[in-house]
Design a protein around this motif. Structure first.
Motif, mmCIF file in Angstrom:
data_model
loop_
_atom_site.group_PDB
_atom_site.id
_atom_site.type_symbol
_atom_site.label_atom_id
_atom_site.label_comp_id
_atom_site.label_asym_id
_atom_site.label_seq_id
_atom_site.Cartn_x
_atom_site.Cartn_y
_atom_site.Cartn_z
ATOM 1 N N ASP A 1 -16.214 74.499 23.483
ATOM 2 C CA ASP A 1 -16.697 73.862 22.243
ATOM 3 C C ASP A 1 -18.232 74.039 22.330
ATOM 4 O O ASP A 1 -18.826 74.333 23.191
ATOM 5 N N LYS B 1 -21.685 72.623 20.413
ATOM 6 C CA LYS B 1 -22.242 71.741 19.846
ATOM 7 C C LYS B 1 -23.181 72.057 18.879
ATOM 8 O O LYS B 1 -23.898 70.966 18.235
ATOM 9 N N GLY B 2 -24.006 73.100 18.945
ATOM 10 C CA GLY B 2 -25.026 73.456 17.908
ATOM 11 C C GLY B 2 -25.797 74.572 18.751
ATOM 12 O O GLY B 2 -25.586 75.089 19.752
ATOM 13 N N HIS C 1 -26.635 78.777 22.667
ATOM 14 C CA HIS C 1 -25.744 77.550 22.293
ATOM 15 C C HIS C 1 -25.522 76.536 23.048
ATOM 16 O O HIS C 1 -25.329 76.982 24.349
ATOM 17 N N LEU D 1 -19.880 77.284 12.810
ATOM 18 C CA LEU D 1 -19.468 76.172 12.969
ATOM 19 C C LEU D 1 -18.258 75.738 11.927
ATOM 20 O O LEU D 1 -17.094 75.445 12.090
ATOM 21 N N PHE E 1 -10.944 72.484 17.184
ATOM 22 C CA PHE E 1 -11.809 71.993 18.192
ATOM 23 C C PHE E 1 -11.081 71.191 19.354
ATOM 24 O O PHE E 1 -10.153 70.624 19.106
#
Ligand code: C5P
Length: 290
Positions: free
Chosen positions: A18, A20-21, A28, A187, A193
């Motif tokens: 995953d 997250k930003g 990342h 995203l 996810f």
């Protein structure tokens, strides 16, 4: 005094991945469960008077000073002011550019091997820092086992030993650039996810079905778009009896989890006919391997 050392360097798969930003440093922010498998490169390091030399069994591996194993050796020898050199032989079994951390695990093995060979006073934390300077996956490769990795991938929480997984790994006949995949990541284009907490709970309870229910990789939204074949391979593996099939890392390798050896062996035989780089593997158990 020992003059050479041979170590195994296991590949990794991501059981969840995953994002997250995006971070201020351009990397990342990850949340991923990494797991070592018994697909191994074999690294032999020999002392020599001066210089670093890398020899590999694969034409696809560049053996000059840009090679990550070469850079690992240069970094640690220089940091500890070692005058001697090394010859590094890499028997390459892990496919290259595959999302299986082949280069990172070789670099990790070189760091550990040189520490031992030259009896260097390097603690694990320092080795981890040197590893991170080489690549985001190197700290995990140094630590091994199964871990939740956050940050760039270097903040590691070890997960307990759990199921010994039987997997088929399929590497389509092309390589992808990790940097390019991350660069193209959006995203809003992610359809599924992972539920990392639920995955970890299932992992800790040795609940294979629960675990498989929560396995996803958000980077599929990039690499699957470019290579439709990845989805086809995933579907084929599920049709052949896999409980779950996802892409590993930035791809293009696909991993499939089976609850029994027989269907995994059958899937391996069938897919290998069309895709040469197909492997049947299990979780890496340190004991008993080399
Ligand atoms: O750390 P490493 O050099 O292996 O990463 C390769 C590339 O993947 C980086 O240059 C970066 O573009 C991307 N990456 C990222 N975020 C991470 C790890 C890697 O954006 N957490």
């Amino acid at each position: 005094m020992i003059t050479s050392i041979t170590i195994s360097a296991p590949a990794k798969v991501n059981l969840t991945l995953d994002i997250k930003g995006k971070r201020p440093d351009g990397y990342h922010e990850l949340e991923t469960v990494m797991h070592q498998i018994n697909l191994l490169d074999i690294i032999t390091i020999e002392k020599q008077e001066t210089g670093i030399e890398v020899v590999t069994s694969s034409e696809l591996v560049i053996d000059d000073e840009t090679n990550l194993a070469y850079r690992a050796a240069a970094l640690i020898l220089e940091k500890y002011n070692c005058q001697a050199g090394v010859k590094i032989n890499i028997q390459k079994n892990i496919p290259v550019g595959a999302g299986l951390a082949g280069g990172s695990t070789d670099a990790a093995a070189v760091l550990k091997g040189i520490r031992q060979l030259f009896d260097l006073p390097v603690d694990d934390r320092t080795l981890h820092e040197i590893g991170l300077a080489l690549g985001s996956d190197v700290p995990f490769c140094l630590q091994g086992g199964t871990a939740l990795a956050t940050g760039r991938g270097e903040i590691l929480s070890m997960l307990p030993d759990s199921l010994v997984l039987t997997m088929v790994i399929v590497k389509p006949p092309y390589q992808v650039s990790t940097a390019e995949v991350y660069k193209a990541f959006r995203l809003e284009q992610v359809k599924r996810f992972p539920d990392t907490n639920a995955f970890i709970e299932s992992w800790c309870n040795c609940d294979m079905i629960g675990m498989c229910d929560h396995m996803e990789n958000v980077l599929e939204s990039v690499t699957e778009e470019q290579y439709a074949e990845i989805k086809t391979i995933k579907n084929q593996l599920v049709q052949l009896g896999a409980i779950k099939s996802i892409m590993s890392g930035s791809g293009p390798s696909v991993l499939a989890i089976f609850d029994q050896l027989a269907p995994a062996a059958r899937a391996f035989e069938i897919i290998k006919k069309t895709c040469q780089e197909t492997y049947i593997v299990s979780s890496y158990l340190k004991e008993g391997v080399l």
